[in-house]
Design an enzyme around this catalytic site. Structure first.
Site, PDB file in Angstrom:
ATOM      1  N   GLU A  93       0.629  -1.186  -0.058  1.00  0.00           N
ATOM      2  CA  GLU A  93       0.028  -0.107   0.123  1.00  0.00           C
ATOM      3  C   GLU A  93       0.753   1.002   0.065  1.00  0.00           C
ATOM      4  OE1 GLU A  93      -3.848  -1.590   2.065  1.00  0.00           O
ATOM      5  OE2 GLU A  93      -2.470  -0.861   3.473  1.00  0.00           O
ATOM      6  N   CYS A 106       3.383   8.737   0.624  1.00  0.00           N
ATOM      7  CA  CYS A 106       4.013   7.783   1.736  1.00  0.00           C
ATOM      8  C   CYS A 106       4.374   6.363   1.044  1.00  0.00           C
ATOM      9  CB  CYS A 106       3.109   7.738   2.921  1.00  0.00           C
ATOM     10  SG  CYS A 106       3.894   6.393   4.328  1.00  0.00           S
ATOM     11  N   CYS A 113       6.723  -6.791   6.940  1.00  0.00           N
ATOM     12  CA  CYS A 113       7.777  -6.310   7.393  1.00  0.00           C
ATOM     13  C   CYS A 113       8.440  -7.477   8.344  1.00  0.00           C
ATOM     14  CB  CYS A 113       7.474  -5.230   8.343  1.00  0.00           C
ATOM     15  SG  CYS A 113       8.803  -4.212   9.184  1.00  0.00           S
ATOM     16  N   CYS A 117       7.045  -4.222  15.650  1.00  0.00           N
ATOM     17  CA  CYS A 117       6.727  -3.281  16.413  1.00  0.00           C
ATOM     18  C   CYS A 117       5.070  -3.915  16.705  1.00  0.00           C
ATOM     19  CB  CYS A 117       6.639  -1.857  15.726  1.00  0.00           C
ATOM     20  SG  CYS A 117       8.058  -1.704  15.011  1.00  0.00           S
ATOM     21  N   CYS A 120       1.743  -1.832  15.449  1.00  0.00           N
ATOM     22  CA  CYS A 120       1.741  -1.587  13.687  1.00  0.00           C
ATOM     23  C   CYS A 120       1.196  -2.655  13.258  1.00  0.00           C
ATOM     24  CB  CYS A 120       3.138  -1.432  13.154  1.00  0.00           C
ATOM     25  SG  CYS A 120       3.303  -1.449  11.518  1.00  0.00           S
ATOM     26  N   CYS A 338      -0.954   6.179   9.913  1.00  0.00           N
ATOM     27  CA  CYS A 338       0.443   5.782  10.082  1.00  0.00           C
ATOM     28  C   CYS A 338       0.192   4.398  11.184  1.00  0.00           C
ATOM     29  CB  CYS A 338       1.016   6.688  11.377  1.00  0.00           C
ATOM     30  SG  CYS A 338       1.855   7.975  10.246  1.00  0.00           S
TER      31      CYS A 338
HETATM   32  S1  SF4 Z   1       6.464   0.240  12.471  1.00  0.00           S
HETATM   33 FE1  SF4 Z   1       5.494  -1.304  11.324  1.00  0.00          FE
HETATM   34  S2  SF4 Z   1       6.446  -1.238   9.102  1.00  0.00           S
HETATM   35 FE2  SF4 Z   1       7.575   0.115  10.331  1.00  0.00          FE
HETATM   36  S3  SF4 Z   1       9.456  -1.033  11.285  1.00  0.00           S
HETATM   37 FE3  SF4 Z   1       7.879  -1.470  12.875  1.00  0.00          FE
HETATM   38  S4  SF4 Z   1       6.654  -3.322  12.246  1.00  0.00           S
HETATM   39 FE4  SF4 Z   1       7.718  -2.536  10.453  1.00  0.00          FE
END
Ligand code: SF4
Length: 345
Positions: A93, A106, A113, A117, A120, A338
């Protein structure tokens, strides 16, 4: 899926060599290169200054693995989210964020990923692969086209803040930025590009050594190791001490101020002690702080802190002469804000 080579993996020199090896003039390679990058051609057929035979010869040897915007969603605040299909059917995306004066893209750098995190949505998609330079470039071109179409102006800024950790796909991100900033590509100023990382110390130092001209942002979210590790578990490997040292190195080499992206969550990092730790961290290199509004992604483990806590942060930072901006999220109604990118469209 085609087994032919993606022509955009070739450098200009390699394209020139290809034509010479096939009994043609080297400058033919320049013409094709211009079509591929500056004109973002998605088909050999549109390369009208080449003969039909040359176009057929190219199609016989190569493919152009361009992206396709599968679904485009528009938020009530003007934000646009593209679900982008790649040549192997994976989807990432990217988001267009308009303000009164600028349009920011963005973009994603990986499919999923590898980091984890906790707050996220992308972290829930395991990392499937890195994006190629042309796939990153194409996202930018798609958003530039949308900006011209819907807002009557070209794209002005780019942030690498979509899916993925850009520094875990460093070489391809760098190649994409080279094309974006080159006069033979989009000709954008590197000063209008921000690479946002969760903080990979070794790669931050490498960027400094590579003398990059774009800007650096770090998703910090806590300047206390124990808390940061609990919300960004990779912090156990890349500690704040290592990160701080890498950022000092970055500043010494580049003299470019660092932006810290920071969300204040209820019960996690909303105390005066947390704000004081952030101030102390900011002292190591010239920096500014963006306090970002949080967009809940699940059962409510992470909740936006009360306004009182945000004000406490801004007052503490300002009292210590640190520039701070409070950023409201955009595109929440289409899961484009975000931390919300998770291929839900
Ligand atoms: S915020 Fe999300 S996309 Fe960014 S590094 Fe952490 S897990 Fe990966």
């Amino acid at each position: 899926m085609s087994t032919k080579k993606d022509i955009r993996a070739l450098t200009k020199e390699q394209l020139r060599d290809f034509f010479v090896a096939n009994g043609d003039k080297a400058f033919r390679g320049n013409q094709v290169y211009e079509w591929l990058w500056q004109k973002s051609a998605h088909s050999f057929d549109v390369m009208t200054n080449l003969s039909k035979e040359t176009r057929e010869m190219l199609a016989h040897n190569f493919v152009i693995n361009h992206i396709k915007v599968d679904v485009m969603q528009r938020s009530s605040d003007g934000t646009i989210k593209n679900a982008v299909r790649l040549h192997d059917d994976l989807v990432v995306e990217s988001v267009l964020i308009p303000t009164s004066t600028r349009t920011t893209a963005c973009v994603s750098s990986q499919v999923g990923c590898s980091l984890d995190c906790r707050f996220c949505a992308t972290a829930r998609l395991k990392r499937m692969r890195n994006l190629n330079p042309d796939e990153i470039y194409d996202q930018v071109v798609a958003i530039d086209n949308e900006s011209r179409l819907y807002f009557d102006r070209p794209l002005s800024n780019i942030v690498f803040m979509g899916m993925g950790e850009p520094l875990m796909n460093y070489n391809n991100v760098l190649k994409a930025i080279d094309k974006i900033t080159s006069p033979e590509g989009l000709g954008m100023s590197p000063k209008r590009i921000i690479v946002s990382t969760s903080g990979v110390p070794k790669m931050i130092k490498k960027m400094a050594d590579d003398n990059v001209k774009f800007k650096l942002a770090v998703s910090l979210h806590s300047a206390v190791d124990e808390i940061r590790t609990s919300i960004m578990p990779f912090n156990a490997t890349f500690s704040l001490t290592d990160l701080r040292e890498a950022l000092q190195y970055w500043y010494e080499k580049t003299k470019s101020r660092i932006t810290y992206e920071y969300v204040v969550w209820k019960g996690i990092n909303d105390t005066q002690k947390d704000a004081d730790a952030l101030v102390a961290f900011c002292r190591f290199a010239p920096s500014k702080v963006n306090l970002i509004e949080y967009n809940p992604i699940d059962d409510g483990t992470f909740q936006q802190a009360a306004q009182k806590a945000i004000s406490m942060y801004t007052e503490t930072l300002e009292r210590n002469n640190i520039v701070v901006t409070v950023r409201r999220s955009r595109g929440k109604d289409i899961d484009a804000a975000c931390g919300q990118l998770a291929n839900k469209s």
